[in-house]
Design a protein around this motif. Structure first.
Motif, PDB file in Angstrom:
ATOM      1  N   GLN A 116      -0.629   9.083 -36.517  1.00  0.00           N
ATOM      2  CA  GLN A 116       0.293  10.012 -35.895  1.00  0.00           C
ATOM      3  C   GLN A 116       0.749  11.041 -36.926  1.00  0.00           C
ATOM      4  N   ALA A 117       0.951  12.270 -36.472  1.00  0.00           N
ATOM      5  CA  ALA A 117       1.445  13.307 -37.373  1.00  0.00           C
ATOM      6  C   ALA A 117       1.851  14.532 -36.565  1.00  0.00           C
ATOM      7  N   THR A 118       2.566  15.435 -37.224  1.00  0.00           N
ATOM      8  CA  THR A 118       2.736  16.775 -36.677  1.00  0.00           C
ATOM      9  C   THR A 118       1.605  17.621 -37.248  1.00  0.00           C
ATOM     10  N   ASN A 119       1.332  18.732 -36.589  1.00  0.00           N
ATOM     11  CA  ASN A 119       0.162  19.532 -36.933  1.00  0.00           C
ATOM     12  C   ASN A 119       0.165  19.983 -38.398  1.00  0.00           C
ATOM     13  N   GLN A 120       1.218  20.662 -38.799  1.00  0.00           N
ATOM     14  CA  GLN A 120       1.271  21.159 -40.173  1.00  0.00           C
ATOM     15  C   GLN A 120       1.342  20.029 -41.197  1.00  0.00           C
ATOM     16  N   GLU A 121       2.090  18.979 -40.868  1.00  0.00           N
ATOM     17  CA  GLU A 121       2.182  17.836 -41.776  1.00  0.00           C
ATOM     18  C   GLU A 121       0.791  17.275 -42.064  1.00  0.00           C
ATOM     19  N   PHE A 122      -0.001  17.129 -41.008  1.00  0.00           N
ATOM     20  CA  PHE A 122      -1.334  16.557 -41.155  1.00  0.00           C
ATOM     21  C   PHE A 122      -2.242  17.457 -41.978  1.00  0.00           C
ATOM     22  N   PHE A 152      -0.581  26.949 -42.436  1.00  0.00           N
ATOM     23  CA  PHE A 152      -1.085  25.991 -41.449  1.00  0.00           C
ATOM     24  C   PHE A 152      -1.421  24.674 -42.137  1.00  0.00           C
ATOM     25  N   GLY A 153      -2.048  24.750 -43.308  1.00  0.00           N
ATOM     26  CA  GLY A 153      -2.464  23.541 -44.011  1.00  0.00           C
ATOM     27  C   GLY A 153      -2.531  23.768 -45.499  1.00  0.00           C
ATOM     28  N   SER A 154      -3.155  22.819 -46.199  1.00  0.00           N
ATOM     29  CA  SER A 154      -3.297  22.907 -47.648  1.00  0.00           C
ATOM     30  C   SER A 154      -4.363  23.946 -48.000  1.00  0.00           C
ATOM     31  N   PRO A 155      -4.457  24.338 -49.278  1.00  0.00           N
ATOM     32  CA  PRO A 155      -5.496  25.298 -49.691  1.00  0.00           C
ATOM     33  C   PRO A 155      -6.917  24.801 -49.428  1.00  0.00           C
ATOM     34  N   ASN A 156      -7.088  23.496 -49.141  1.00  0.00           N
ATOM     35  CA  ASN A 156      -8.414  22.950 -48.835  1.00  0.00           C
ATOM     36  C   ASN A 156      -8.828  23.206 -47.384  1.00  0.00           C
ATOM     37  N   MET A 157      -7.885  23.740 -46.596  1.00  0.00           N
ATOM     38  CA  MET A 157      -8.159  23.983 -45.170  1.00  0.00           C
ATOM     39  C   MET A 157      -8.719  25.379 -44.971  1.00  0.00           C
ATOM     40  N   ASN A 158     -10.005  25.441 -44.669  1.00  0.00           N
ATOM     41  CA  ASN A 158     -10.678  26.702 -44.360  1.00  0.00           C
ATOM     42  C   ASN A 158     -11.424  26.524 -43.041  1.00  0.00           C
ATOM     43  N   VAL A 159     -10.918  27.158 -41.997  1.00  0.00           N
ATOM     44  CA  VAL A 159     -11.463  26.983 -40.654  1.00  0.00           C
ATOM     45  C   VAL A 159     -12.064  28.298 -40.177  1.00  0.00           C
ATOM     46  N   SER A 175      -3.726  11.713 -28.004  1.00  0.00           N
ATOM     47  CA  SER A 175      -2.608  12.264 -27.246  1.00  0.00           C
ATOM     48  C   SER A 175      -2.014  13.402 -28.057  1.00  0.00           C
ATOM     49  N   ILE A 176      -1.653  14.496 -27.389  1.00  0.00           N
ATOM     50  CA  ILE A 176      -1.076  15.646 -28.079  1.00  0.00           C
ATOM     51  C   ILE A 176      -0.084  16.320 -27.141  1.00  0.00           C
ATOM     52  N   ASP A 177       1.001  16.861 -27.695  1.00  0.00           N
ATOM     53  CA  ASP A 177       2.046  17.400 -26.832  1.00  0.00           C
ATOM     54  C   ASP A 177       1.672  18.768 -26.267  1.00  0.00           C
ATOM     55  N   GLN A 178       2.573  19.326 -25.460  1.00  0.00           N
ATOM     56  CA  GLN A 178       2.285  20.548 -24.711  1.00  0.00           C
ATOM     57  C   GLN A 178       2.245  21.803 -25.572  1.00  0.00           C
ATOM     58  N   GLN A 179       2.638  21.687 -26.843  1.00  0.00           N
ATOM     59  CA  GLN A 179       2.507  22.822 -27.744  1.00  0.00           C
ATOM     60  C   GLN A 179       1.514  22.540 -28.866  1.00  0.00           C
ATOM     61  N   ARG A 180       0.746  21.459 -28.712  1.00  0.00           N
ATOM     62  CA  ARG A 180      -0.302  21.126 -29.683  1.00  0.00           C
ATOM     63  C   ARG A 180       0.279  20.915 -31.081  1.00  0.00           C
ATOM     64  N   TYR A 181       1.408  20.222 -31.149  1.00  0.00           N
ATOM     65  CA  TYR A 181       2.068  20.060 -32.445  1.00  0.00           C
ATOM     66  C   TYR A 181       2.176  18.593 -32.883  1.00  0.00           C
ATOM     67  N   ASN A 182       2.680  17.734 -32.028  1.00  0.00           N
ATOM     68  CA  ASN A 182       2.741  16.301 -32.328  1.00  0.00           C
ATOM     69  C   ASN A 182       1.528  15.612 -31.706  1.00  0.00           C
ATOM     70  N   PHE A 183       0.844  14.766 -32.495  1.00  0.00           N
ATOM     71  CA  PHE A 183      -0.361  14.152 -31.934  1.00  0.00           C
ATOM     72  C   PHE A 183      -0.613  12.746 -32.460  1.00  0.00           C
ATOM     73  N   GLN A 184      -1.540  12.088 -31.769  1.00  0.00           N
ATOM     74  CA  GLN A 184      -1.987  10.741 -32.143  1.00  0.00           C
ATOM     75  C   GLN A 184      -3.477  10.642 -31.845  1.00  0.00           C
ATOM     76  N   PHE A 185      -4.245  10.106 -32.808  1.00  0.00           N
ATOM     77  CA  PHE A 185      -5.696   9.971 -32.635  1.00  0.00           C
ATOM     78  C   PHE A 185      -6.161   8.562 -33.003  1.00  0.00           C
TER      79      PHE A 185
END
Length: 545
Positions: free
Chosen positions: A485-491, A343-350, A452-462
Motif C-alpha cells: 500500500q502507498a500513496t502515489n508520490q510516496e511510492f 512525481f517521483g525520485s530522479p530514477n523515475m523516467n516515464v 485497488s486505487i482511489d478515484q483520484q489515482r492517489y492511494n493504492f494497493q497492489f
C-alpha cells in the motif's frame, strides 16, 4: 445452419465475453475468407462520398473510419474445448465539425448511399450540439499524408493458423498442468485483427492492418488436508505480434526464478512452472506485515505503471472531463505548468509512445490520422507532460497532437486513450541478481494480481502472482498473502534503482476500459525490474472469527 455458424453461436456465450471490440457480438465469419481485405480504392471512393457530403452540408472538418474487426477466441478447460468463437464487425464511423461543434454518426451500411446518409446525420448531430453553445472546438494543425499504408510487422498471421493447431497447443498446456498435479486448468488464445481505413478533409487516406495476440492460462492446486487452494496465472503478455509470439527461441530467455522471454513466450514451460508454483504457494508461509524493500519484476510493475502513472496523466482525467469511469486524477494543469512537481525520485523516467515494436499500442497512425510520437511524461522524477489529442493540444500549449486517439470500433467515436506508457530502463549496468544482493529485508514480486486505487489515482494497493522473501541479499523462500500500500508520490519517490535495458520487457492490458459508454483499448507498459525502498506491506489472508 452452416457449421461455422453453429460453432460461433455455441461459443459466443463464453468466448465473446473475453474479446473486446464486439458491438452486438458482430457476426459469424470464416476467418480465412475475412482476411481478404476490401480494396483500398473502393474504400477511398466510399470515404470521398462521405467527406464531400459533409463539406456540402456545412462541415469545416470531417473524418471517416471504415473498420473491419476480426476476433477469435479458443477456450479450453482440462481435457475439453469449451468454445471456439470467430466474429466479425464491419462498418463506418463519420465525425464532423459544424459551427465549432462535434457531430458523429455510424452505420453498417457501407455503400455510397449509406455513407452519404450517415455523413448527413453526423452534420445534423453537430448542428444540434451547436445550439447548446460552449467553447468552439480547436483542432491542432495536421497535414494530410495522402494515400499511405501500415501493417503490424508479423511473421505468422494468427488467423491463418488452423484451429486444430491452437487446440493441440492448449490441450498440451492443460495436459502438462494435470500431469504435474494441478487440479484445475484453463487456457485460451485470443486474437484480434483490425483492418482500419481512415480518411479526412486534411487529405489523408490511411489503410492499416493491425494484429494482436493474447495466450493465457490459469492453474489451480488444492491441498485437501489443509482445506486450501492456490492459483497461478500465466506470465504471458498480450502483444502486438502474430502467432510467432508462441514460438520461443533460446536466445530470448531471461533467466531467473521462473523462465521468461523478452519478445516470445513458451506456454508449455510456463505452465509447468506455474503448476509447481501453485503447489509451493499452498505450502508457503504468510507474510508478516511491515516495511519491505520491493523488487518488482516487469510482469508485475506494468500494472502499477498503468494505474498510478498512465491513467492519472490522461488530460481528460486531469481536467475532470473523464470522471465516471475510474475517476479523475490527483494531477492538475498547475502541477504541469510549474515545471517542478516532483512525481517521483530522479530514477523515475516515464515515456509515452505508440511506436514500440511488439507493443499492443503500436500503430502507424492514430484514429485522427496522426503519426504517433514519443515524449516524456516524467523526466528525472519531475512531471513534464500529459497525454493529448488534436482538440486537447492547445489546452497544454502544444501545437500538434501527440497521436494517442483511438476508438474501439467503427461504431464508437474516437477519443483520447493512453498510448504505451513505460518506465525507461536504468543507464547504469545492473542485473536483477545484483539488485537483490543489495536488499537486506525485501520481497521479490512477479506477475500482476488484484489491485485497488482511489478515484483520484492517489492511494493504492497492489498484489501479485508470486512473492519471494529476500534476506541479506538472498532469496530464502516463497511468501503468500502479500500486497503493498502507498500513496502515489510516496511510492514513486521510493524508487531507488532500475535494471538496465537488458532486462526491459513489456506487459499490458488487452482490454483497458474508459469512457461512458465504455470503450476498450489495448495498451502495453514496459520496464526493467525496479527497486522500491521501505514500502508498506500488508497481509491479505482472510481470517474468520
Amino acid at each position: 445452419m452452416k457449421r461455422r455458424n453453429f460453432i460461433y453461436l455455441s461459443g459466443v456465450g463464453a468466448g465473446a465475453i473475453m474479446l473486446p471490440n464486439l458491438p452486438a457480438f458482430g457476426t459469424p465469419i470464416d476467418p480465412l475468407q475475412s482476411l481478404e481485405q476490401v480494396d483500398a480504392r473502393i474504400k477511398k471512393e466510399l470515404a470521398d462520398v462521405a467527406l464531400n457530403t459533409a463539406k456540402s452540408k456545412g462541415a469545416t472538418y470531417a473524418d471517416v473510419r471504415i473498420g473491419r474487426y476480426l476476433n477469435q477466441a479458443v477456450v479450453t478447460r482440462e481435457t475439453r474445448v469449451l468454445n471456439v468463437a470467430n466474429a466479425e464487425s464491419y462498418g463506418v464511423g463519420i465525425r464532423v465539425i459544424v459551427n465549432g461543434c462535434w457531430g458523429f454518426a455510424a452505420t453498417n451500411n457501407v455503400t455510397k448511399d449509406g455513407m452519404a446518409k450517415t455523413a448527413e446525420r453526423a452534420v445534423a448531430v453537430a448542428k444540434a450540439n451547436s445550439k447548446i453553445g460552449g467553447t468552439p472546438v480547436q483542432l491542432a494543425e495536421q497535414k494530410g499524408y495522402g494515400e499511405v499504408t501500415w501493417k503490424t510487422p508479423i511473421e505468422k498471421n494468427a488467423f491463418e493458423i488452423p484451429i486444430k493447431e491452437k487446440v493441440d497447443l492448449l490441450m498440451s498446456v492443460n495436459g502438462a498442468a494435470l500431469a504435474g498435479g494441478a487440479n484445475f486448468v484453463n487456457s485460451t488464445i485470443l486474437a484480434i485483427n483490425e483492418q482500419k481505413y481512415f480518411a479526412s478533409t486534411d487529405g489523408s487516406y490511411i489503410d492499416q492492418d493491425i494484429h494482436r495476440l493474447y495466450p493465457n492460462f490459469s492453474v489451480t492446486k488444492i491441498d485437501s488436508a489443509k482445506g486450501a487452494f492456490e492459483t497461478r496465472g500465466s506470465l504471458s503478455s498480450p502483444v502486438g505480434m502474430g502467432y510467432e509470439y508462441l514460438i520461443p527461441s533460446e536466445s530470448e530467455k531471461v533467466q531467473g526464478i521462473v523462465t521468461r522471454y523478452k519478445n516470445r513466450y513458451d506456454m508449455l514451460e510456463d505452465v509447468k512452472n506455474a503448476t509447481k508454483n501453485a503447489a509451493e504457494k499452498v505450502a508457503s508461509k504468510s507474510v508478516e506485515p511491515g516495511k519491505y524493500d520491493l523488487v518488482l519484476d516487469p510482469s508485475h510493475l506494468w500494472l502499477t505503471i498503468h494505474e498510478s502513472v498512465a491513467h492519472p496523466t490522461e488530460l481528460d482525467r486531469v481536467l475532470g472531463y473523464e470522471a465516471n469511469y475510474a475517476g479523475t486524477s490527483f494531477l492538475s494543469l498547475d502541477k504541469l505548468k510549474s515545471g517542478t512537481f516532483k512525481f517521483g525520485s530522479p530514477n523515475m523516467n516515464v515515456m509515452a509512445d505508440k511506436n514500440q515494436k511488439g507493443s499492443l499500442g503500436a500503430v502507424g497512425y492514430d484514429d485522427e490520422g496522426v503519426k504517433p510520437k514519443e515524449w516524456d511524461i516524467v523526466k528525472d522524477g519531475v512531471l513534464t507532460n500529459f497525454q493529448a489529442i488534436r482538440d486537447q493540444a492547445h489546452m497544454i500549449g502544444l501545437k500538434e497532437s501527440q497521436g494517442c486517439c483511438y476508438a474501439q470500433t467503427w461504431a464508437d467515436v474516437q477519443f483520447q486513450r493512453m498510448p504505451n506508457v513505460s518506465l525507461r530502463p536504468g543507464k547504469t549496468p545492473l542485473s536483477v541478481d545484483d539488485m537483490i544482493k543489495k536488499v537486506e529485508k525485501g520481497i521479490y514480486i512477479i506477475g500482476d494480481g488484484s489491485f485497488s486505487i482511489d478515484q483520484q489515482r492517489y492511494n493504492f494497493q497492489f498484489g501479485g502472482k508470486l512473492f519471494y522473501e529476500i534476506k541479506d541479499g538472498k532469496i530464502v523462500g516463497m511468501l503468500n498473502d502479500v500486497a503493498y500500500q502507498a500513496t502515489n508520490q510516496e511510492f514513486w519517490n521510493s524508487l531507488t534503482a532500475v535494471c538496465d535495458e537488458r532486462d526491459y520487457r513489456l506487459g499490458g492490458a488487452f482490454n483497458d476500459g474508459k469512457g461512458q459508454p465504455g470503450q476498450s483499448n489495448a495498451v502495453s507498459h514496459g520496464s526493467s525490474t525496479a527497486l522500491f525502498k521501505g514500502v508498506n506491506v500488508i497481509n491479505t489472508k482472510r481470517r474468520i472469527g
